[in-house]
Design a protein around this motif. Structure first.
Motif, PDB file in Angstrom:
ATOM      1  N   PHE A  83      -6.626  49.017  21.520  1.00 44.86           N
ATOM      2  CA  PHE A  83      -5.708  48.879  20.385  1.00 44.86           C
ATOM      3  C   PHE A  83      -4.314  48.551  20.922  1.00 44.86           C
ATOM      4  O   PHE A  83      -3.480  49.417  21.145  1.00 44.86           O
ATOM      5  N   THR A  84      -4.060  47.265  21.124  1.00 41.81           N
ATOM      6  CA  THR A  84      -2.823  46.771  21.711  1.00 41.81           C
ATOM      7  C   THR A  84      -1.774  46.523  20.625  1.00 41.81           C
ATOM      8  O   THR A  84      -2.096  46.558  19.427  1.00 41.81           O
ATOM      9  N   PRO A  85      -0.524  46.260  21.023  1.00 42.33           N
ATOM     10  CA  PRO A  85       0.490  45.887  20.017  1.00 42.33           C
ATOM     11  C   PRO A  85       0.079  44.676  19.190  1.00 42.33           C
ATOM     12  O   PRO A  85       0.370  44.609  17.988  1.00 42.33           O
ATOM     13  N   GLU A  86      -0.633  43.733  19.820  1.00 43.35           N
ATOM     14  CA  GLU A  86      -1.097  42.553  19.085  1.00 43.35           C
ATOM     15  C   GLU A  86      -2.177  42.932  18.063  1.00 43.35           C
ATOM     16  O   GLU A  86      -2.210  42.383  16.956  1.00 43.35           O
ATOM     17  N   THR A  87      -3.043  43.877  18.471  1.00 46.12           N
ATOM     18  CA  THR A  87      -4.059  44.357  17.531  1.00 46.12           C
ATOM     19  C   THR A  87      -3.395  45.004  16.323  1.00 46.12           C
ATOM     20  O   THR A  87      -3.763  44.750  15.175  1.00 46.12           O
ATOM     21  N   LYS A  88      -2.418  45.850  16.599  1.00 53.52           N
ATOM     22  CA  LYS A  88      -1.714  46.544  15.526  1.00 53.52           C
ATOM     23  C   LYS A  88      -1.037  45.553  14.588  1.00 53.52           C
ATOM     24  O   LYS A  88      -1.133  45.687  13.353  1.00 53.52           O
ATOM     25  N   LEU A  89      -0.379  44.524  15.158  1.00 50.12           N
ATOM     26  CA  LEU A  89       0.306  43.542  14.328  1.00 50.12           C
ATOM     27  C   LEU A  89      -0.684  42.777  13.463  1.00 50.12           C
ATOM     28  O   LEU A  89      -0.400  42.482  12.291  1.00 50.12           O
ATOM     29  N   SER A  90      -1.863  42.467  14.011  1.00 50.69           N
ATOM     30  CA  SER A  90      -2.870  41.740  13.217  1.00 50.69           C
ATOM     31  C   SER A  90      -3.321  42.575  12.028  1.00 50.69           C
ATOM     32  O   SER A  90      -3.482  42.056  10.909  1.00 50.69           O
ATOM     33  N   PHE A  91      -3.514  43.883  12.230  1.00 47.38           N
ATOM     34  CA  PHE A  91      -3.908  44.766  11.128  1.00 47.38           C
ATOM     35  C   PHE A  91      -2.770  44.912  10.113  1.00 47.38           C
ATOM     36  O   PHE A  91      -3.007  44.967   8.903  1.00 47.38           O
ATOM     37  N   ILE A  92      -1.537  44.978  10.601  1.00 46.97           N
ATOM     38  CA  ILE A  92      -0.388  45.096   9.701  1.00 46.97           C
ATOM     39  C   ILE A  92      -0.298  43.865   8.799  1.00 46.97           C
ATOM     40  O   ILE A  92      -0.030  43.979   7.595  1.00 46.97           O
ATOM     41  N   ILE A  93      -0.545  42.680   9.369  1.00 47.83           N
ATOM     42  CA  ILE A  93      -0.501  41.451   8.572  1.00 47.83           C
ATOM     43  C   ILE A  93      -1.584  41.476   7.498  1.00 47.83           C
ATOM     44  O   ILE A  93      -1.352  41.077   6.345  1.00 47.83           O
ATOM     45  N   ILE A  94      -2.767  41.970   7.839  1.00 42.21           N
ATOM     46  CA  ILE A  94      -3.848  42.070   6.855  1.00 42.21           C
ATOM     47  C   ILE A  94      -3.458  43.019   5.717  1.00 42.21           C
ATOM     48  O   ILE A  94      -3.599  42.698   4.530  1.00 42.21           O
TER      49      ILE A  94
END
Length: 267
Positions: A83-94
């Motif tokens: 669960f990387t910062p990029e993963t978190k950002l992708s979920f936030i966008i969703i």
């Protein structure tokens, strides 16, 4: 539809989709001002897909990273080490996209003819332009790495309001981000990344409507409008991000307020 109309409408969509001045408002206004007939579903599909391609191409590296990290996390069985910062950002966008989806479907069921008046566009142009100026006076404190679930969802709620013509999707997203202290570049980048599912959804729904009504979508008008809106959209994204490294959003507030006053006075 004349070549001039295609050129103008493609220019308006490509430019105003990413500048904080409302693409939907301008696409309603321009045909009324020039006495042109409604541009039709084929044109709507073409300009939406053209601007979608422009934002995908411009942020292709960001999108590639977000998608890779998202699916690596899913494939790992939701291993927290993935669960990387990029993963978190992708979920936030969703998550941030959900309010616009819910509101968009609701408005589609109700019908939006009542939201296409000149007076409404003028009013939202002025009100949200002034709010954008006030928010932009905030200190620039946070970068993209500071966007969390709460701030992302708030920006998503703001994006849902942008379904009202004259509001501006990019403008109200940047307003919400700046009000929370995010710097101008971060506010714009997140607004543009958030636009991808929004534009994709709008383009998909319009395409379905066009097919249901028996329109022939992929024709010469489509090709010209798609290509022009893509080029203008690409230029608008580059301009906006370059502009915000040196300037604030005040000039866009001035444009919106002047436009709104003219519309309320003349129309």
């Amino acid at each position: 539809m004349s070549y001039l109309a295609i050129l103008v409408l493609s220019f308006i969509q490509g430019l105003t989709e990413f500048l904080p001045v409302s693409s939907s408002g301008h696409l309603i206004l321009i045909p009324k001002l020039f006495g042109w007939p409604d541009q039709g579903l084929e044109m709507d599909v073409a300009v939406h897909l053209g601007t979608l391609l422009s934002v995908i191409l411009y942020f292709r590296e960001d999108i590639k990273d977000l998608i890779q990290h998202f699916f690596r996390y899913i494939a790992s069985g939701f291993n927290q080490e993935k669960f990387t910062p990029e993963t978190k950002l992708s979920f936030i966008i969703i998550v941030a996209t959900l309010p616009a989806v819910i509101v968009g479907f609701s408005l589609k069921k109700m019908g939006m003819d009542m939201m296409r008046s000149i007076q409404l566009i003028a009013t939202t142009s002025i009100v949200f332009g002034i709010l954008m100026y006030i928010a932009d006076r905030r200190p620039q404190l946070w970068g993209l790495d500071k966007i969390n679930w709460g701030s992302g969802f708030i920006i998503g709620l703001a994006q849902a309001i942008a379904l009202i013509p004259g509001t501006s999707r990019s403008g109200i997203c940047m307003t919400a981000a700046r009000a929370m202290g995010f710097d101008r570049i971060t506010s714009a980048r997140f607004a543009f990344l958030l636009s991808i599912p929004a534009i994709l959804g709008a383009g998909l729904l319009t395409t379905i409507d066009a097919v249901k009504e028996g329109h022939s979508i992929f024709n010469a008008v489509f090709g010209m409008a798609f290509g022009l809106s893509f080029l203008f959209g690409l230029a608008a994204i580059h301009f906006m991000l370059s502009f915000l490294t040196r300037h604030g959003l005040g000039i866009f507030t001035l444009y919106r307020v002047v436009l709104g006053i003219i519309l309320l006075t003349v129309m």
